[in-house]
Design a protein around this motif. Structure first.
Motif, short mmCIF file in Angstrom:
data_model
loop_
_atom_site.label_atom_id
_atom_site.label_comp_id
_atom_site.label_asym_id
_atom_site.label_seq_id
_atom_site.Cartn_x
_atom_site.Cartn_y
_atom_site.Cartn_z
N GLU A 1 -3.61 5.65 -14.58
CA GLU A 1 -4.58 5.06 -13.68
C GLU A 1 -4.04 3.76 -13.13
N LEU A 2 -4.49 3.43 -11.93
CA LEU A 2 -4.12 2.16 -11.32
C LEU A 2 -4.97 1.05 -11.90
N GLU A 3 -4.48 -0.17 -11.79
CA GLU A 3 -5.27 -1.32 -12.20
C GLU A 3 -6.37 -1.55 -11.17
N ASP A 4 -7.43 -2.27 -11.56
CA ASP A 4 -8.57 -2.51 -10.67
C ASP A 4 -8.13 -3.10 -9.33
N GLU A 5 -7.24 -4.07 -9.37
CA GLU A 5 -6.76 -4.71 -8.14
C GLU A 5 -6.05 -3.70 -7.24
N GLU A 6 -5.27 -2.81 -7.85
CA GLU A 6 -4.56 -1.77 -7.09
C GLU A 6 -5.55 -0.78 -6.48
N GLU A 7 -6.60 -0.44 -7.22
CA GLU A 7 -7.62 0.47 -6.68
C GLU A 7 -8.33 -0.16 -5.49
N ARG A 8 -8.64 -1.45 -5.59
CA ARG A 8 -9.29 -2.15 -4.47
C ARG A 8 -8.38 -2.17 -3.25
N MET A 9 -7.08 -2.40 -3.46
CA MET A 9 -6.12 -2.39 -2.37
C MET A 9 -6.06 -1.01 -1.72
N LEU A 10 -6.07 0.03 -2.55
CA LEU A 10 -6.05 1.41 -2.07
C LEU A 10 -7.30 1.71 -1.25
#
Length: 98
Positions: free
Chosen positions: A76-85
């Motif tokens: 899974e991606l980190e929360d910050e990476e998910e927000r960027m996505l």
């Protein structure tokens, strides 16, 4: 942190009209630093299903895959990476072909 190198976006058809909103499928080729736990030799891509309903857009699901053999990567991606996505998808879904 992941960096998007290239992407494709396609509108997903719902022939039965069961689901609300519009769905878009993204294929995002990403670059991951060698010291990152997500790093895989040969690279990764992310398949994202993004839903837009009126003014609201959000990721329904995503999955990471190895570029070379299309193998699913259970991570899974980190929360910050998910927000960027999610932000990236929100900015680019309108580029999909009808």
């Amino acid at each position: 942190m992941v960096e998007i190198e290239a992407y494709e976006v396609e509108k997903v058809k719902d022939p039965f009209g069961i689901l609300t909103g519009e769905r878009y499928e993204f294929k995002l080729e990403i670059e991951v630093a060698e010291d990152d736990e997500l790093y895989v030799e040969g690279g990764l891509y992310i398949r994202v299903i993004y839903r837009v309903d009126g003014e609201d857009g959000k990721i329904v699901r995503y999955a990471l895959h190895e570029r070379i053999n299309d193998k699913f990567v259970d991570a899974e991606l980190e929360d910050e990476e998910e927000r960027m996505l999610e932000s990236f998808c929100g900015e680019h879904f309108s580029e999909a072909e009808e």
